[in-house]
Scaffold this active site. Structure first.
Site, PDB file in Angstrom:
ATOM      1  N   ASP A 478      64.918  -0.732   8.029  1.00  0.00           N
ATOM      2  CA  ASP A 478      64.823   0.710   8.280  1.00  0.00           C
ATOM      3  C   ASP A 478      66.207   1.320   8.501  1.00  0.00           C
ATOM      4  O   ASP A 478      67.185   0.607   8.756  1.00  0.00           O
ATOM      5  CB  ASP A 478      63.937   0.927   9.519  1.00  0.00           C
ATOM      6  N   ASP A 548      56.600   8.213   5.586  1.00  0.00           N
ATOM      7  CA  ASP A 548      55.775   8.007   6.776  1.00  0.00           C
ATOM      8  C   ASP A 548      54.462   8.774   6.659  1.00  0.00           C
ATOM      9  O   ASP A 548      53.550   8.573   7.455  1.00  0.00           O
ATOM     10  CB  ASP A 548      56.527   8.473   8.032  1.00  0.00           C
TER      11      ASP A 548
HETATM   12  C1  GLA Z   1      60.537   4.776  10.795  1.00  0.00           C
HETATM   13  C2  GLA Z   1      59.684   4.161   9.710  1.00  0.00           C
HETATM   14  C3  GLA Z   1      58.313   3.859  10.240  1.00  0.00           C
HETATM   15  C4  GLA Z   1      58.409   2.941  11.436  1.00  0.00           C
HETATM   16  C5  GLA Z   1      59.303   3.556  12.481  1.00  0.00           C
HETATM   17  C6  GLA Z   1      59.560   2.583  13.607  1.00  0.00           C
HETATM   18  O1  GLA Z   1      60.098   6.044  11.110  1.00  0.00           O
HETATM   19  O2  GLA Z   1      59.631   4.997   8.603  1.00  0.00           O
HETATM   20  O3  GLA Z   1      57.520   3.278   9.240  1.00  0.00           O
HETATM   21  O4  GLA Z   1      58.915   1.696  11.021  1.00  0.00           O
HETATM   22  O5  GLA Z   1      60.552   3.935  11.945  1.00  0.00           O
HETATM   23  O6  GLA Z   1      60.388   3.107  14.573  1.00  0.00           O
END
Ligand code: GLA
Length: 740
Positions: A478, A548
């Site tokens: 990430d 997301d």
């Molecule tokens: C980001 C990612 C999510 C999740 C969060 C965790 O927003 O896109 O899928 O992994 O971080 O903090």
């Protein structure tokens, strides 16, 4: 496929069966662009395609000649300070402050295959006959600087890869702008396609007509971003998904970029693409060089689908690499939306056990497993187990889960640090920013200076310590904020302008080292959802978390836009709980799955809190996906009807032998007394007859493509597990099977 050089006219012709790319050495030694488009028969002389019109006010190169003005001649790699007053492709400064250079053709070399770009992601060949490459050396006599323009034409895709190398000569130079591509086109009758958005609304499809002046998109955030994807296309106004001319430009890079189209007053168009010149400079000493990332140009006369399919083929098979490239991807379950930070070993094992019973193959433990991480204010940088949550450590949990027969995956955010962390307390100077000034945070986190080798080494060591347990087969990598104060402590002043680029090279380096050490590890890149969904990262991570936002209606648009460039096998797509956590919307689980099947499929919910009925549906969906995932992920994908312009959206995949196809149909909002509806399919064999599931009909491929598939609800005779009839958020998945 070939690259020809006609000595008599100094003309270069790169061609394969679909496209031609032609340019020539002009009489002042610069390179003039002649043609890019559908394949032309080769001829020695195309120089009549150049424009030599004497124009008042023009800057002319030769005394006594009013017709040779670089302001009006189409060029390959335009230079400031030699008469062209449009946007140049690069800018460089001599020690005496002059930015005038004059690069002229010196030599060229044609080779089979495609050389690697050291330290950078790039398309590649597996055998020398898949592509030809020409490297042209341009030379500036006064400074001894060389420019190496490299072009690769592929045999089987209508694409050309381009990059540039600056090789410093006898004096130092400061590179202030170094774009990877320029393409001058002879007219301006185009609409520019961009993929634009923000967090949770990534890669929305937007068209705007070219106007005089500059139309551009960019990122200056240190990542390719969700605001604009590093891609543009120029299409004719009449071009549709299935028909018409389009040029695509895609940048194989994950940091700052600029993509622009400049229309001049004589209606020609100049396309430029490369690293954004803002906050960019490279100090080159004699003998040093700078290599730009590559751009991939595609031409298609078969509409946007034609362009996308070229990108899909190239990026899926000759940009993505390694063990997972050609393998159907595991069906995963991710605990983020199921638990957020609030989990312990017991809760995770419960979810994993149920997931296993439903046929899911990979369990992914998301954020919150390390340091003291129970919320987003702490512990980024401390990549060791949070023993309060996981008393047997993450390695112990991974073993228990793999013992169940599931694979285990883990979330990392290697590039970031919280101030509340051992890492920050030990190395506060590893954070990007000016120590004399405020540092902005994003989600309480700060950015580690990945341009420093010791920082990357530290992360490599920490990650290896976890991965060496041998039970981890997937990583979600990430990156959750944009860069703001870019200043690297300890870096000499003249190198500060290269920090953003070197940061991205550091990211690539860490990926490469991990890939090498764990060749079967599956990487999924992520950046607050899909803020770094770009070709650069596909070279290291064959799949990416798309957004997301997992709401089916919203995802349709996001995946539709993403598919403009990126193959279905790269598009991370999950079924999540309702009401949806991003939109609050409730849509049927079938519709959520029907959307997510067109991607690397998985779930992002707590299976234990679902009804028995939904659990059984998931079991059936997982079984269905296992049977069909090779077709979904590696078939030929066609967008049929856009959710941006139609009430009902549709897309399909077709098997290589054209005997099987799956058509996804989606209608987020139901009107009353609906009109008669049919959708014309694509990519079928017109001479074959197909059994159409749901409608229980036999139809010719020609009929399905000319008249269309009847999608009016009355035509559905045998609904199946993927069918939702009536109401909002309905959807269906038709299966077409050729019959003898
Ligand atoms: C980001 C990612 C999510 C999740 C969060 C965790 O927003 O896109 O899928 O992994 O971080 O903090």
């Amino acid at each position: 496929m070939a690259i020809l050089f006609h000595e008599s006219t100094k003309t270069f012709h790169l061609y394969n069966e679909q496209i031609s790319y032609i340019f020539t050495v002009l009489k002042n030694g610069h390179l003039g662009q002649l043609y890019f488009g559908k394949r032309l028969r080769d001829r020695a002389d195309f120089s009549h395609l150049l424009e030599f019109t004497p124009r008042p006010m023009a800057a002319c190169t030769f005394e006594g000649d009013l017709s040779f003005s670089l302001e009006h001649i189409r060029q390959e790699y335009p230079i400031f300070g030699t008469g062209d007053i449009r946007y140049p492709a690069f800018s460089m400064e001599r020690p005496n402050g002059s930015r005038i250079y004059d690069f002229t053709y010196q030599s060229h070399q044609i080779t089979s295959g495609k050389p690697r770009l050291e330290g950078l992601p790039a398309t590649y060949t597996e055998s020398a006959d898949e592509a030809d490459t020409i490297a042209i050396t341009l030379y500036d006599q006064v400074t001894d600087v060389q420019l190496l323009l490299t072009y690769t034409i592929f045999r089987d895709v209508s694409a050309i890869a381009r990059s540039v190398r600056f090789i410093c000569g006898k004096e130092s130079a400061k590179l202030l702008q170094a774009l990877s591509l320029c393409l001058d086109l002879p007219d301006d009758n185009y609409e520019l396609l961009e993929l634009t958005g923000t967090w949770s609304r990534e890669r929305q499809v937007k068209f705007r007509p070219l106007e005089s002046g500059v139309t551009s998109i960019h990122s200056m955030r240190g990542c390719s971003s969700s605001v604009y994807n590093p891609f543009i296309a120029l299409k004719r106004p009449e071009t549709t998904e299935g028909h018409g001319e389009v040029y695509g430009f895609s940048f194989v890079y994950s940091g700052n970029f600029l993509a622009q189209a400049e229309v001049d007053t004589f209606h020609t168009t100049r396309v430029l693409m490369g690293i954004h010149p803002q906050n960019f400079s490279v100090a080159l000493q004699p003998g040093e060089s700078f290599q730009t990332p590559e751009c991939i140009m595609v031409y298609s006369e078969e509409g946007l689908n034609g362009m996308s399919q070229q990108y899909h083929t190239l990026y899926r098979t000759r940009l993505a690499r390694g063990y997972w490239r050609d393998r159907p991807r595991p069906i995963l379950i991710n605990n983020w939306e199921a638990t957020y930070f609030n989990f312990n070993e017991e809760k995770i094992l419960e979810i994993a056990e149920k997931a296993k019973a439903l046929g899911i193959e990979l369990f992914v433990l998301d954020d919150g497993w390390f340091g003291k991480r129970n919320n987003d204010t702490t512990s980024l940088g401390d990549w060791f187990s949070n023993l309060e949550k996981l008393p047997n450590s993450v390695e112990g949990l991974a073993k228990k889960i793999t013992d169940m027969g599931l694979k285990f995956g883990l979330w990392f955010e290697p590039e970031m640090v919280n101030k509340d962390s051992e890492m920050y307390r030990t190395h506060p100077d590893w954070v990007l920013g000016d120590p004399e000034r405020n540092h902005c945070h994003g989600r309480n986190q700060y950015i580690l200076d990945f341009s420093r080798k010791e920082v990357v080494d530290n992360l490599y060591d920490q990650m290896c310590k976890v991965l060496d347990c041998g039970h981890i087969s997937y990583i979600k990598w990430d990156m959750n904020r944009s860069m703001s104060e870019v200043y690297a402590i300890g870096c000499p002043p003249e190198k500060q302008g290269t920090v953003m680029h070197n940061y991205i090279l550091g990211v690539y380096d860490l990926y490469e080292r991990l890939r090498t050490r764990y060749p079967e590890l599956l990487f999924e890149s992520c950046s607050s959802g899909g803020a770094r969904f770009d070709p650069g990262l596909l070279y290291y991570a064959p799949q990416a978390w798309t957004s997301d936002n997992t709401d089916a209606a919203e995802r349709l648009k996001i995946q539709y836009g993403t598919s403009m460039v990126y193959p279905i096998s790269s598009i991370g797509a999950h079924v999540s709980a309702v009401p949806n956590h991003q939109t609050g919307r409730i849509s049927p689980i079938e519709t959520r799955a029907n959307t997510a099947y067109f991607g690397t499929f998985g779930y992002e919910l707590n299976v234990n809190t679902l009804t028995e009925e939904d659990q059984q549906k998931i079991k059936a969906q997982v079984a269905f996906m296992k049977e069909n995932r090779a077709l979904f992920q590696f078939g030929t994908f066609y967008r049929l009807q856009s959710p941006f312009t139609h009430e009902a959206a549709a897309w399909m995949v077709v098997s290589e032998d054209q005997k099987t196809a799956l058509v996804g149909y989606y209608k987020p909002h139901a009107p009353a007394n609906e009109p008669y509806e049919r959708i014309r399919l694509m990519g079928l064999d017109p001479n074959l007859c197909y059994r159409v599931s749901l409608n229980d009909t036999l139809c010719g491929g020609d009929e399905l493509m000319q008249y269309g598939l009847i999608t009016s609800e009355h035509a559905v005779k045998s609904p199946d597990l993927n069918t939702v009839l009536g109401g909002d958020y309905r959807s269906r998945l038709y299966r077409l099977t050729a019959v003898e």
